[in-house]
Design an enzyme around this catalytic site. Structure first.
Site, PDB file in Angstrom:
ATOM      1  N   LYS A 275       4.939   0.665   8.897  1.00 39.13           N
ATOM      2  CA  LYS A 275       5.021   1.957   8.222  1.00 39.13           C
ATOM      3  C   LYS A 275       4.445   3.064   9.094  1.00 39.13           C
ATOM      4  CE  LYS A 275       3.386   0.054   4.444  1.00 39.13           C
ATOM      5  NZ  LYS A 275       2.481  -0.087   3.333  1.00 39.13           N
TER       6      LYS A 275
ATOM      7  N   ARG B 118       5.490 -13.356   9.470  1.00 37.90           N
ATOM      8  CA  ARG B 118       6.141 -12.094   9.127  1.00 37.90           C
ATOM      9  C   ARG B 118       7.535 -12.037   9.748  1.00 37.90           C
ATOM     10  NH1 ARG B 118       3.439  -7.524   9.706  1.00 37.90           N
ATOM     11  NH2 ARG B 118       5.144  -6.268  10.471  1.00 37.90           N
TER      12      ARG B 118
ATOM     13  N   GLU C 157       0.875  -1.164   0.000  1.00 40.77           N
ATOM     14  CA  GLU C 157       0.000   0.000   0.000  1.00 40.77           C
ATOM     15  C   GLU C 157       0.920   1.223   0.000  1.00 40.77           C
ATOM     16  OE1 GLU C 157      -2.644   0.282   3.351  1.00 40.77           O
ATOM     17  OE2 GLU C 157      -3.430   2.207   2.624  1.00 40.77           O
TER      18      GLU C 157
HETATM   19  P1  ATP Z   1       2.863  -1.966   7.507  1.00 35.01           P
HETATM   20  O1  ATP Z   1       2.172  -2.310   8.783  1.00 35.01           O
HETATM   21  O2  ATP Z   1       4.282  -1.655   7.705  1.00 35.01           O
HETATM   22  O3  ATP Z   1       2.127  -0.932   6.709  1.00 35.01           O
HETATM   23  P2  ATP Z   1       1.680  -3.807   5.782  1.00 35.01           P
HETATM   24  O4  ATP Z   1       1.695  -5.277   5.745  1.00 35.01           O
HETATM   25  O5  ATP Z   1       0.415  -3.153   6.114  1.00 35.01           O
HETATM   26  O6  ATP Z   1       2.855  -3.318   6.682  1.00 35.01           O
HETATM   27  P3  ATP Z   1       1.689  -3.478   2.987  1.00 35.01           P
HETATM   28  O7  ATP Z   1       2.100  -2.325   2.171  1.00 35.01           O
HETATM   29  O8  ATP Z   1       0.285  -3.855   2.987  1.00 35.01           O
HETATM   30  O9  ATP Z   1       2.184  -3.183   4.444  1.00 35.01           O
HETATM   31  O10 ATP Z   1       2.622  -4.743   2.703  1.00 35.01           O
HETATM   32  C1  ATP Z   1       2.921  -5.255   1.439  1.00 35.01           C
HETATM   33  C2  ATP Z   1       3.331  -6.680   1.599  1.00 35.01           C
HETATM   34  O11 ATP Z   1       4.446  -6.796   2.457  1.00 35.01           O
HETATM   35  C3  ATP Z   1       2.222  -7.517   2.203  1.00 35.01           C
HETATM   36  O12 ATP Z   1       2.057  -8.665   1.420  1.00 35.01           O
HETATM   37  C4  ATP Z   1       2.715  -7.834   3.581  1.00 35.01           C
HETATM   38  O13 ATP Z   1       2.256  -9.083   3.996  1.00 35.01           O
HETATM   39  C5  ATP Z   1       4.221  -7.807   3.407  1.00 35.01           C
HETATM   40  N1  ATP Z   1       4.887  -7.490   4.663  1.00 35.01           N
HETATM   41  C6  ATP Z   1       4.759  -6.374   5.405  1.00 35.01           C
HETATM   42  N2  ATP Z   1       5.472  -6.448   6.528  1.00 35.01           N
HETATM   43  C7  ATP Z   1       6.108  -7.651   6.514  1.00 35.01           C
HETATM   44  C8  ATP Z   1       7.004  -8.333   7.395  1.00 35.01           C
HETATM   45  N3  ATP Z   1       7.395  -7.791   8.545  1.00 35.01           N
HETATM   46  N4  ATP Z   1       7.441  -9.565   7.036  1.00 35.01           N
HETATM   47  C9  ATP Z   1       7.058 -10.119   5.881  1.00 35.01           C
HETATM   48  N5  ATP Z   1       6.226  -9.536   5.006  1.00 35.01           N
HETATM   49  C10 ATP Z   1       5.734  -8.318   5.312  1.00 35.01           C
HETATM   50 MG    MG Z   2      -1.211  -2.616   5.065  1.00 34.86          MG
END
Ligand code: ATP
Ligand code: MG
Length: 616
Positions: free
Chosen positions: A330, A320, A77
């Protein structure tokens, strides 16, 4: 100075690789490989086709990808910069796709208009490319040899998503709910208590279509109604209790502008995005496990209606990545940036890919780290030390060496002029990288005055100390042997100068070099050709071992940045900015920073120390 104090001069810097070498055997197989291999063997997706009446799926059908290919996606995102956790996901998806001859899409999951920005889109694209993953691949069966960019935006599917919503309404599978948010929350129930049907649940499809169109046309206020799937308010899985599909939100979207005032919910949008792109294996983190039944429910219904192809993509979850002393969220990272607690998203202390890059991390180091961290179904924390170990193991064989004096004090060789001639500068050289003789040698000068580390001198020899103290002989590394005669302190007792005598005919690489055995070997740079440098000794941004659970600012390491006015070898002048950086002998891995102030010759960031100083 913090933990950067040099190691004992007599010892070789420990740049020995840690247990797993860079060219380790291929990573052990993981459960995702088994799934993919099974699907390839059975031709699961090669038989993909549309059932029912194709309806408005026609144009997606025209863009049909090669159905026999494994197709993955990385769907960030664009609401912040990518971090270390994302690197794991990028690595996993792109590497698996590559391994099985497939492709991986970079898809911006931009369904939430409020927090998304072009800056983030650009930074994400940058980070993926920096990691070395190409989203442009020849993969267009209708025009062999053409390059198709595998970069996608979820917001380009808003029209389709809207039609999918109307399809669900028409078939009695969705309804417009006008309970207040409080009523909805109360009626959802909880783990022990089934939910209660909304009074709006019994509306007819015709009523629902009319009301949904009013939502779309701006006739209702933000939050006045939502579109919900009609599944089962008593389901033990709360995600199946009529989840929200669309909400009203008057906000300008970075891509679609003001075209829409209703936006799809993530849980509705994401499966559709996967289906339209004909993703085969949709990998996400474990938090989404409970969403999988809805993912399948939705895509099964849309496939029945002929809106998407069948079999549809499947979701698989893995644990994760959590790294000690690192925050991977983020939202929390944005808090640090917006609160001015760090110097932007790419502050070298930040666990963002932009920050890690400025810190001197290389794509190879991060990939090795991802590989070593494994792909499993159960979560856990990976020690920060293993991130640094991956860095050292990848940089040691390639990083050019240089000498640097981080806490300088002047050493005067008092018999230099008499022995060598006044103003004489002796040419010295050293291997650029001892593991790589082909890389050649670097050159620098030795003169009467040299900079040495302040803690390489002691007035009285401490036990086990073999560097400079009166009467002791040491080698100026790659130069001559000297014998220390004393040191001068100022009125405050601070050391201001060290004196020594040159021992003639002891220069490294000459026949006399081995005539005298010394236990100390110290690094130095000549006053005559040293470059002045600002060196930033970065430490972990978070003192807390598992940050993110408490008050973020209290978890910060107050000493995450120590700056020193240093002197470095002249070879640094020509070194490129960024990249794999170099190793300062005895001190660690460093990288030249792009943001060099005008007044300075060089600004370097410490990427990591030579060994894990905390392990002791
Ligand atoms: P954040 O909480 O930092 O915004 P998010 O998962 O909401 O993380 P996205 O932009 O939706 O952020 O993530 C894109 C991809 O990265 C998703 O498929 C998510 O599962 C993966 N991802 C995010 N954080 C991790 C992590 N710590 N380990 C493995 N994969 C991750
Ligand atoms: Mg997200």
């Amino acid at each position: 100075m913090t933990s950067s104090t040099p190691q004992h001069g007599g010892k070789k810097p420990s740049s020995a690789p840690s247990k797993a070498p860079v060219n380790a055997p291929p990573a052990p197989s993981n459960f995702l490989r088994h799934v993919i291999e099974n699907d390839l063997e059975n031709g699961t997706y090669a038989q993909r086709q549309w059932g029912g009446s194709p309806g408005d799926a026609a144009h997606h059908k025209a863009g049909m990808h090669d159905p026999a290919k494994v197709r993955m996606r990385f769907p960030p995102e664009p609401n912040g910069y990518l971090h270390l956790g994302h690197a794991k996901s990028i690595w996993l998806n792109f590497e698996l796709a590559k391994e099985y001859g497939g492709v991986c899409h970079l898809r911006f999951d931009d369904t939430n208009p409020e927090k998304e920005e072009q800056e983030y889109v650009d930074s994400i694209r940058d980070a993926v490319q920096w990691l070395g993953y190409e989203t442009y691949l020849a993969d267009r069966p209708s025009a062999p040899g053409t390059m198709q960019p595998h970069e996608y935006f979820a917001s380009n599917y808003f029209d389709f998503m809207y039609r999918a919503a109307e399809y669900l309404i028409e078939t009695g599978l969705a309804y417009v709910d006008e309970q207040t948010p409080e009523e909805m929350r109360a009626n959802r129930g909880d783990f022990g208590k089934p939910g209660i049907d909304s009074p709006f649940r019994a509306r007819t499809p015709a009523e629902n279509i009319a009301r949904f169109r009013e939502m779309r046309d701006g006739k209702l206020d933000d939050g006045a109604a939502i579109l919900r799937a009609k599944i089962d308010m008593a389901s033990p899985n709360i995600n199946m209790r009529d989840p929200a599909l669309y909400r009203i939100r008057r906000a300008t979207h970075h891509n679609t502008g003001d075209k829409w005032c209703i936006y799809p919910m993530y849980t509705f949008a994401h499966p559709i995005e996967d289906a339209l792109e004909q993703i085969t294996h949709s990998i996400c983190t474990l938090e989404f496990e409970d969403q999988r039944p809805f993912y399948d429910w939705l895509l099964d219904r849309l496939a029945e209606g002929g809106l998407i192809a069948s079999p549809h993509p499947r979701q698989y979850e893995f644990a994760r990545l959590n790294v000690t002393h690192v925050v991977t969220s983020k939202r929390k990272l944005r808090e640090l940036v917006e609160g001015g607690h760090v110097d932007g998203w790419d502050d070298p202390r930040m666990p963002t890919l932009a920050g890690l890059r400025r810190r001197g991390y290389t794509p190879d180091a991060l990939k090795l780290f991802c590989e070593r961290s494994g792909v499993t179904k159960s979560g856990g924390w990976i020690d920060y030390a293993s991130l640094e170990a991956a860095l050292r193991d990848t940089l040691d064989p390639i990083a050019p060496r240089a000498m640097a004096v981080l806490d300088p004090v002047k050493l005067v060789i008092t018999n230099w002029d008499a022995l060598m001639g006044e103003g004489f500068l002796d040419e010295c050289s050293a291997p650029i990288n001892p593991h790589d003789p082909e890389a050649g040698r670097r050159h620098f000068k030795l003169g009467r005055d040299v900079w040495i580390e302040r803690n390489d001198y002691e007035e009285v020899q401490p036990k086990g100390f073999f560097r400079l103290f009166p009467g002791n002989k040491v080698r100026l590394k790659y130069g001559h042997v000297i014998e220390c005669t004393g040191g001068t302190k100022d009125a405050n007792g601070k050391l201001v100068e060290v004196q020594a005598l040159l021992v003639p005919d002891t220069k490294s690489g000459t026949p006399g070099a081995d005539a005298i055995k010394v236990k100390g070997n110290i690094t130095w740079v000549a006053v005559a050709d040293a470059l002045q440098a600002e060196v930033r000794l970065y430490e972990r941004l978070f003192a807390a071992e598992k940050p993110g659970s408490g008050e973020l600012l209290d978890e910060l390491n107050k000493e995450s940045l120590v700056t020193c006015a240093a002197f470095v070898e002249p070879s640094l002048a020509g070194a490129a900015l960024g990249g794999a950086g170099f190793q300062f002998e005895r001190h660690g891995y460093f990288v030249k920073d792009r943001s060099k102030p005008q007044s300075l010759s060089v600004l370097v960031n410490r990427t990591a120390t030579l060994k894990d100083l905390r392990a002791k």
